[in-house]
Design an enzyme around this catalytic site. Structure first.
Site, short mmCIF file in Angstrom:
data_model
loop_
_atom_site.label_atom_id
_atom_site.label_comp_id
_atom_site.label_asym_id
_atom_site.label_seq_id
_atom_site.Cartn_x
_atom_site.Cartn_y
_atom_site.Cartn_z
N LYS A 51 0.85 -1.20 0.00
CA LYS A 51 0.00 0.00 0.00
C LYS A 51 0.88 1.24 0.00
CE LYS A 51 -3.91 -2.23 2.15
NZ LYS A 51 -4.51 -2.73 3.37
N GLN A 95 -4.98 -1.32 9.55
CA GLN A 95 -4.90 -2.65 8.95
C GLN A 95 -5.58 -3.69 9.86
OE1 GLN A 95 -3.50 -3.40 5.83
NE2 GLN A 95 -4.36 -5.41 6.21
N ASP A 118 -11.27 2.83 3.90
CA ASP A 118 -11.68 1.43 3.78
C ASP A 118 -13.19 1.33 3.58
OD1 ASP A 118 -9.80 -0.59 3.71
OD2 ASP A 118 -9.54 -0.71 5.88
#
Ligand code: NAP
Length: 297
Positions: A51, A95, A118
């Site tokens: 990422k 995460q 997200d």
């Protein structure tokens, strides 16, 4: 037809990169994505590294925060609060999975909805459910719909879609996106009866289960578009580890009109859509028009 997620993701990143340059030169804005990793889970470390690399490659600021596994929920929430209030950070990603002593839902709820790239915050999932504009939509589901359109064109209206899996991360949001596209959507799960027959009705079949090669060729309607979200590590006959999807690719490819491979299908789209969300968040926060016409919400 093999639906090439790697190439599609590359094209999307090129567009994002061009849009980032315009934001910099015309508006003096450099979008920034902060990724927080708690603990040393090896798979998560790889995801976070990828990422960060791809964020920098499209010209965005990448901020990475690694916290010890022992970090308390209070400390993590304080970090999220700090990032919520940092104007250089347009997107925040914590995460998952988090260590067991931390309540994931409390952490997701603490992220400012406008920075929740997200798309897991209840405000964003609620907006997606209501069909409201301005939602940040979960990344993997966005990628699934883009790949379906890659095969079928922009208009998915009236297609029968079957989604296997009802997780908040993939199954439910992909079903909502397909509904927004005016598909007739059925969501299947572990208690669904007659799954093979149900799948056979699908013009678009999305498999997000986590069971290696569960969907057989005989379950697929001839000509259907098959989007395989599954990423499963199995051992080959020679004892080597390899990745397979939730669909038996070899069998399905004989019947389907289009199919995403694993790896190289949905997987690469996820980070590209994360960057897309970060760009959208930066535009929203700075009151600048989002440069892509087909935004999801
Ligand atoms: P999850 O939370 O474990 O959900 C799996 C879903 O599959 C559940 O809804 C479950 O039903 C259903 N299911 C399990 N066994 C079934 C069966 N025999 N028949 C029908 N449905 C069944 O998984 P997830 O997070 O959605 O992920 C699914 C897969 O996608 C995994 O392989 C994951 O690694 C992969 N994934 C890939 C990406 C990517 O970037 N490509 C991103 C996220 C996830 P119940 O609800 O009834 O238990």
């Amino acid at each position: 037809m093999i639906i090439d997620g790697k190439a599609t993701a590359e094209q999307l990143r090129a567009k994002i990169s061009a849009a980032v340059s315009i934001l910099k030169t015309q508006h003096d804005i450099q979008p920034g994505l902060a990724v927080v990793l708690v603990g040393e889970d090896p798979a998560s470390q790889v995801y976070v590294r990828n990422k960060a690399r791809q964020t920098a490659e499209v010209g965005m600021n990448s901020f990475e925060f690694r916290m010890l596994r022992e970090t308390s929920q209070k400390e993590l929430l304080a970090k999220v609060d700090q990032l919520n209030n940092d104007p250089a950070v347009n997107g925040i990603l914590v995460q998952l999975p988090l260590p067991d002593h931390i309540d994931e839902s409390a952490v997701i709820a603490a992220i400012a909805p406008g920075k929740d790239v997200d798309g897991f915050h209840a405000m964003n999932s609620g907006k997606l459910m209501n069909g409201e504009s301005g939602a940040l939509v979960p990344c993997t589901p966005q990628g699934c719909v883009m790949l379906a359109k890659q095969h079928l064109g922009e208009n998915l209206s009236g297609k029968n879609a079957v989604v296997i899996g009802r997780s908040n991360i993939v199954g439910k949001p992909v079903a909502m996106l397909l509904l927004q596209e005016s598909c007739t959507v059925t969501i299947a799960h572990s208690r669904t009866k007659n799954l093979p027959e149900l799948c056979k009705t699908a013009d678009i079949l999305v498999a997000a289960v986590g069971r290696p090669e569960m969907v057989e060729g005989s379950w697929i309607k001839p000509g259907a578009t098959v989007i395989d979200v599954g990423i499963n590590r199995i051992e080959s006959e020679e004892g080597k580890a390899r990745l397979v999807g939730d669909v038996n690719y070899r069998e399905a490819a004989e019947v389907a009109g289009g199919i995403t491979p694993v790896p190289g299908g949905v997987g690469p789209m996820t980070i590209a859509c994360l960057l897309r969300n970060t760009l959208a968040a930066a535009c929203q926060q700075n009151d600048v028009d989002f440069p892509f016409p087909n935004s999801f919400g």
